[in-house]
Design a protein around this motif. Sequence first.
Motif, short mmCIF file in Angstrom:
data_model
loop_
_atom_site.label_atom_id
_atom_site.label_comp_id
_atom_site.label_asym_id
_atom_site.label_seq_id
_atom_site.Cartn_x
_atom_site.Cartn_y
_atom_site.Cartn_z
N LEU A 86 -26.78 24.03 -3.14
CA LEU A 86 -26.08 23.95 -1.87
C LEU A 86 -25.95 22.50 -1.44
CD1 LEU A 86 -27.95 26.82 0.03
CD2 LEU A 86 -25.63 26.92 -0.88
N GLU A 87 -24.87 22.21 -0.72
CA GLU A 87 -24.71 20.89 -0.12
C GLU A 87 -25.01 21.00 1.36
OE1 GLU A 87 -21.26 17.56 0.80
OE2 GLU A 87 -20.87 19.12 -0.69
N LEU A 88 -25.93 20.18 1.83
CA LEU A 88 -26.38 20.25 3.22
C LEU A 88 -25.60 19.25 4.06
CD1 LEU A 88 -28.67 21.76 4.80
CD2 LEU A 88 -30.01 19.66 4.55
N ARG B 263 -35.59 19.80 0.85
CA ARG B 263 -34.44 19.36 0.06
C ARG B 263 -34.49 19.92 -1.36
NH1 ARG B 263 -34.08 13.03 2.01
NH2 ARG B 263 -32.53 13.32 3.67
N ALA B 264 -35.68 19.95 -1.93
CA ALA B 264 -35.82 20.51 -3.28
C ALA B 264 -35.47 22.00 -3.28
CB ALA B 264 -37.25 20.30 -3.78
N LEU C 195 -38.45 31.41 5.12
CA LEU C 195 -37.34 31.84 4.26
C LEU C 195 -36.53 30.61 3.88
CD1 LEU C 195 -36.16 34.98 6.28
CD2 LEU C 195 -37.27 35.03 4.04
N GLY C 196 -36.05 30.57 2.65
CA GLY C 196 -35.28 29.44 2.19
C GLY C 196 -33.81 29.54 2.57
N LEU C 197 -33.13 28.39 2.56
CA LEU C 197 -31.71 28.36 2.91
C LEU C 197 -30.87 29.15 1.91
CD1 LEU C 197 -29.50 27.29 4.79
CD2 LEU C 197 -29.42 25.21 3.40
N GLY C 198 -31.28 29.16 0.64
CA GLY C 198 -30.55 29.91 -0.36
C GLY C 198 -30.45 31.39 -0.03
N PHE D 269 -24.78 24.00 7.33
CA PHE D 269 -25.55 23.43 8.43
C PHE D 269 -26.64 24.43 8.79
CE2 PHE D 269 -25.16 20.03 11.72
CZ PHE D 269 -26.29 20.35 12.44
N ASP D 270 -27.89 24.04 8.62
CA ASP D 270 -29.04 24.90 8.86
C ASP D 270 -29.63 24.57 10.23
OD1 ASP D 270 -31.37 26.40 8.77
OD2 ASP D 270 -31.98 25.71 6.79
#
Length: 283
Positions: free
Chosen positions: A52-54, A44-45, A250-253, A27-28
């Motif tokens: 990752l599963e959001l 999303r990309a 910054l990306g979620l990864g 959860f971001d």
Amino acid sequence: MPRTLAILSCLLCVFVSAPVAAKEPVFDVHVHLREGEASLREYRADVAKSDLELSGAAVMWFGGPHQALQGELDKIRAGNDSVIALAAKHPELVPVATVHPYDGQAALDELTRVARQGVKMLKIHPHTQKFDAADPRTLALVRHAGTLGLIVLMDNANILPGDSERLFNLAIQAPKTKFIFAHIGGMNFRFWNMLALARTAQDFFADNIYFDISATAVLAADSPIEPEFVWTLRNVGIGQVLLGSDYPQLGLGRAVDALERLDLTAEEKAKIRSGNARKLFGR
């Protein structure tokens, strides 16, 4: 020897055929989608690249080049409507509205309007919106947010001198409002260890402060300050800590990778990855 090889072969077969455990959804709580659907596709990309599963994302329309300054009432209303419409099409999104505290009654009215449309979070940013967190108009706004059941997300990268102190005082004066302080103070995260003592003062602290660790966790992981950072997370309370990316900066990864490298238990990481946010947002 043949028997040993047979046993090893069987073990290998079991290991290879065993299903890979599903990754826990993330959860971001800190996502800037400045261009609506186009930004969502790009986000999303970016998430998919990290496998990752959001499970959810709190998304806002302003930030960076898109600001919500005092007096820009029509722009603010249009921006809020855009993110509300986006979330209506994509249920995993939590819409985050904004107003400017110095717009007085107009800001309070806009907050009431978006709350009626299902908005659960307000984002305001003292540095970029050019307001003082200690101003009485800011206190009036966040108190109103609390009466509407809105969570208030505020920048806490400690860009401005006294940033953390002002935010703490604001939260003390608005005990019925829940706050998320983004970036947990940046490199001034040490300040927030005092919450462990604030909780011991009877009838003083309402325990209404949460933190997202966007950006700061990336700096802290595998660094000389990591032990202090982890110590701080435990002092503020793991149940008050949330994962955020601050996309597109910054990306979620990167955020998840930093969390995984922190010296926390698996249970603590699970709460930060999604458990705490799902509980806070009632999901």
